[in-house]
Design a protein around this motif. Structure first.
Motif, mmCIF file in Angstrom:
data_model
loop_
_atom_site.group_PDB
_atom_site.id
_atom_site.type_symbol
_atom_site.label_atom_id
_atom_site.label_comp_id
_atom_site.label_asym_id
_atom_site.label_seq_id
_atom_site.Cartn_x
_atom_site.Cartn_y
_atom_site.Cartn_z
ATOM 1 N N PHE A 30 108.792 5.659 -115.257
ATOM 2 C CA PHE A 30 108.731 7.017 -114.715
ATOM 3 C C PHE A 30 109.692 7.863 -115.548
ATOM 4 C CE2 PHE A 30 107.572 9.237 -110.594
ATOM 5 C CZ PHE A 30 107.970 10.504 -110.999
ATOM 6 N N VAL A 31 109.131 8.736 -116.379
ATOM 7 C CA VAL A 31 109.915 9.547 -117.303
ATOM 8 C C VAL A 31 109.869 11.003 -116.855
ATOM 9 C CG1 VAL A 31 110.108 10.388 -119.678
ATOM 10 C CG2 VAL A 31 109.540 7.987 -119.228
ATOM 11 N N GLY A 32 111.028 11.644 -116.801
ATOM 12 C CA GLY A 32 111.102 13.021 -116.357
ATOM 13 C C GLY A 32 111.471 13.984 -117.468
ATOM 14 N N LEU A 33 110.922 15.196 -117.390
ATOM 15 C CA LEU A 33 111.336 16.312 -118.233
ATOM 16 C C LEU A 33 112.103 17.294 -117.360
ATOM 17 C CD1 LEU A 33 108.057 17.170 -120.205
ATOM 18 C CD2 LEU A 33 109.920 15.682 -120.938
ATOM 19 N N ILE A 34 113.326 17.630 -117.737
ATOM 20 C CA ILE A 34 114.105 18.608 -117.004
ATOM 21 C C ILE A 34 114.503 19.737 -117.942
ATOM 22 C CG2 ILE A 34 114.971 16.910 -115.342
ATOM 23 C CD1 ILE A 34 117.678 17.055 -116.909
ATOM 24 N N GLY A 35 114.864 20.861 -117.362
ATOM 25 C CA GLY A 35 115.280 22.010 -118.153
ATOM 26 C C GLY A 35 114.947 23.279 -117.405
ATOM 27 N N PRO A 36 115.530 24.406 -117.800
ATOM 28 C CA PRO A 36 115.323 25.666 -117.084
ATOM 29 C C PRO A 36 113.917 26.205 -117.258
ATOM 30 C CG PRO A 36 116.526 26.056 -119.114
ATOM 31 C CD PRO A 36 116.421 24.560 -118.971
ATOM 32 N N ASN A 37 113.566 27.168 -116.400
ATOM 33 C CA ASN A 37 112.282 27.851 -116.542
ATOM 34 C C ASN A 37 112.162 28.444 -117.942
ATOM 35 O OD1 ASN A 37 111.522 27.351 -113.896
ATOM 36 N ND2 ASN A 37 112.421 29.250 -113.140
ATOM 37 N N GLY A 38 110.988 28.257 -118.541
ATOM 38 C CA GLY A 38 110.746 28.834 -119.856
ATOM 39 C C GLY A 38 111.226 28.002 -121.027
ATOM 40 N N CYS A 39 111.730 26.794 -120.749
ATOM 41 C CA CYS A 39 112.263 25.972 -121.846
ATOM 42 C C CYS A 39 111.182 25.248 -122.625
ATOM 43 C CB CYS A 39 113.281 24.967 -121.322
ATOM 44 S SG CYS A 39 112.565 23.606 -120.369
ATOM 45 N N GLY A 40 109.953 25.187 -122.068
ATOM 46 C CA GLY A 40 108.848 24.543 -122.788
ATOM 47 C C GLY A 40 108.310 23.279 -122.145
ATOM 48 N N LYS A 41 108.833 22.892 -120.976
ATOM 49 C CA LYS A 41 108.383 21.643 -120.332
ATOM 50 C C LYS A 41 106.882 21.645 -120.063
ATOM 51 C CE LYS A 41 110.829 21.877 -116.583
ATOM 52 N NZ LYS A 41 111.361 23.260 -116.732
ATOM 53 N N SER A 42 106.442 22.658 -119.320
ATOM 54 C CA SER A 42 105.040 22.709 -118.926
ATOM 55 C C SER A 42 104.119 22.917 -120.128
ATOM 56 C CB SER A 42 104.822 23.825 -117.897
ATOM 57 O OG SER A 42 103.525 23.771 -117.360
ATOM 58 N N THR A 43 104.561 23.712 -121.092
ATOM 59 C CA THR A 43 103.768 23.914 -122.312
ATOM 60 C C THR A 43 103.583 22.600 -123.058
ATOM 61 O OG1 THR A 43 104.563 26.186 -122.521
ATOM 62 C CG2 THR A 43 103.672 25.159 -124.507
ATOM 63 N N LEU A 44 104.647 21.813 -123.145
ATOM 64 C CA LEU A 44 104.552 20.503 -123.795
ATOM 65 C C LEU A 44 103.555 19.615 -123.065
ATOM 66 C CD1 LEU A 44 105.515 18.320 -125.788
ATOM 67 C CD2 LEU A 44 107.388 17.824 -124.184
ATOM 68 N N LEU A 45 103.652 19.570 -121.735
ATOM 69 C CA LEU A 45 102.727 18.724 -120.966
ATOM 70 C C LEU A 45 101.288 19.186 -121.160
ATOM 71 C CD1 LEU A 45 104.578 18.054 -117.587
ATOM 72 C CD2 LEU A 45 104.460 16.630 -119.622
ATOM 73 N N LYS A 46 101.063 20.484 -121.116
ATOM 74 C CA LYS A 46 99.697 21.002 -121.292
ATOM 75 C C LYS A 46 99.118 20.601 -122.643
ATOM 76 C CE LYS A 46 99.640 24.979 -118.150
ATOM 77 N NZ LYS A 46 100.769 24.557 -117.302
ATOM 78 N N SER A 47 99.950 20.528 -123.664
ATOM 79 C CA SER A 47 99.447 20.110 -124.973
ATOM 80 C C SER A 47 99.145 18.618 -124.982
ATOM 81 C CB SER A 47 100.457 20.455 -126.070
ATOM 82 O OG SER A 47 101.608 19.636 -125.990
ATOM 83 N N ILE A 48 99.898 17.838 -124.218
ATOM 84 C CA ILE A 48 99.658 16.394 -124.159
ATOM 85 C C ILE A 48 98.352 16.096 -123.440
ATOM 86 C CG2 ILE A 48 100.518 14.215 -123.188
ATOM 87 C CD1 ILE A 48 103.357 15.234 -123.766
ATOM 88 N N TYR A 49 98.053 16.853 -122.363
ATOM 89 C CA TYR A 49 96.794 16.566 -121.661
ATOM 90 C C TYR A 49 95.661 17.522 -122.065
ATOM 91 C CZ TYR A 49 98.282 19.948 -117.927
ATOM 92 O OH TYR A 49 98.700 21.038 -117.190
#
Length: 253
Positions: A30-49
Motif C-alpha cells: 500500500f503506497v501513498g502519495l502525499i503533498g499539498p493541493n496542486g503539487c501534482g499528485k492527482s495529475t500523476l495518478l491520472k497519467s498512470i491510469y
C-alpha cells in the motif's frame, strides 16, 4: 508483480505539473502519495491510469505497457477509485457493481453465474448486500463511494489506484474504504490528504512538492516535522496516537 512509473513528465498548457517522477508499487504493498493541493499528485495518478497523456515517461504492470495498451486490457489488471462519481442516469447498486465485470467480457456477452458470485463477494466486502436493490442515486456520498469501490473490486484487479477517494467523506467512510482496500492484499497506489491515515495504512510514502518527489520511504521516516513543514508550510509535532498506536500530528502556524 510490480506497477512502475518511470520519469513521468506532464504539462497542462504551458505549465509543467509533474517533473521527472518515478514510483514503484509491489504486489500487496500500500503506497501513498502525499503533498499539498496542486503539487501534482492527482495529475500523476491520472497519467498512470490513462486519463491524461504524459509528455514523457513509461508505465508498466510487469510486462504490460500501460500507456500503449488498450483500455480493456489495462482494466483487466488495474482498477481505479476516484474522488467524484456523479451519474445522470440511475442503476441499482448491484447493476453498478456488475459493471466492474465489463473488462472481462466480449461485446454483448451476458452475465454468467461466476459474474454474480464475484459481484456478491464485492458487495459483501463493502457491506452493501442489503443495498443491492437500492437506487444508486438515492445513496449518500459515502455509500456511493463504497459502491464504486465494490465495482472496482468486481474487476478483480491486480493493482488499484485510489485518486483521493476519501477527501470529501466523513471519518467513518474514510476508515471503511481504506480498511477494505487494505484487506484485499493487492498493490495499491493512493493519493491521501490525511497524514494520520497515510501513516496508518501505507507501507511506503512518496512526498510530492512542486511536481517532484521531495522524499520517499516508510512513513516514520517521511512524516517528520521537517518534511511536513517543507510540504505544507506549517509547524508540526509528531506523537504516538493512543488509539491507533501509530503516528499522530499536532499543527501550528
Amino acid at each position: 508483480m510490480e506497477l512502475t512509473a518511470k520519469e513521468m513528465e506532464i504539462r497542462l498548457g504551458k505549465k509543467e505539473i509533474v517533473k521527472n517522477v518515478s514510483i514503484q508499487v509491489k504486489t500487496g504493498q500500500f503506497v501513498g502519495l502525499i503533498g499539498p493541493n496542486g503539487c501534482g499528485k492527482s495529475t500523476l495518478l491520472k497519467s498512470i491510469y490513462k486519463s491524461l497523456v504524459p509528455q514523457r515517461g513509461s508505465v508498466f504492470l510487469n510486462e504490460l505497457d500501460v500507456l500503449k495498451s488498450s483500455e480493456k486490457k489495462v482494466s483487466q489488471r488495474l482498477g481505479v477509485v476516484g474522488q467524484f462519481n456523479e451519474m445522470h442516469f440511475d442503476l441499482t447498486v448491484q447493476q453498478m457493481v456488475m459493471l466492474g465485470r465489463t473488462p472481462h467480457k466480449r461485446m454483448l456477452e451476458s452475465d454468467k453465474q461466476e459474474d454474480y458470485r464475484i459481484v456478491e463477494d464485492a458487495l459483501t466486502r463493502t457491506r452493501l448486500l442489503d443495498y443491492r436493490e437500492r437506487s444508486y442515486l438515492s445513496l449518500s456520498g459515502g455509500e456511493k463511494q463504497r459502491v464504486i469501490l465494490a465495482r472496482t473490486i468486481a474487476q478483480q484487479p491486480e493493482f488499484m489506484i485510489l485518486d483521493e477517494p476519501t477527501n470529501h467523506l466523513d471519518i467513518r467512510y474514510q476508515l471503511e474504504i481504506l480498511t477494505c482496500v487494505k484487506e484485499l492484499k493487492i498493490g495499491v497506489l493512493a493519493a491521501l490528504h490525511d497524514l494520520e491515515m497515510a501513516a496508518h495504512y501505507c507501507d511506503y510514502l512518496y512526498a510530492i512538492k512542486d511536481g517532484e518527489v521531495y522524499a520517499h520511504g516508510i512513513p516514520n521516516r517521511v512524516l517528520t516535522p521537517e518534511v511536513i513543514e517543507a510540504l505544507y508550510q506549517v509547524k508540526c509535532q509528531t506523537y504516538i496516537n493512543p488509539v491507533t498506536n501509530g503516528l499522530g500530528f499536532a499543527y501550528g502556524i
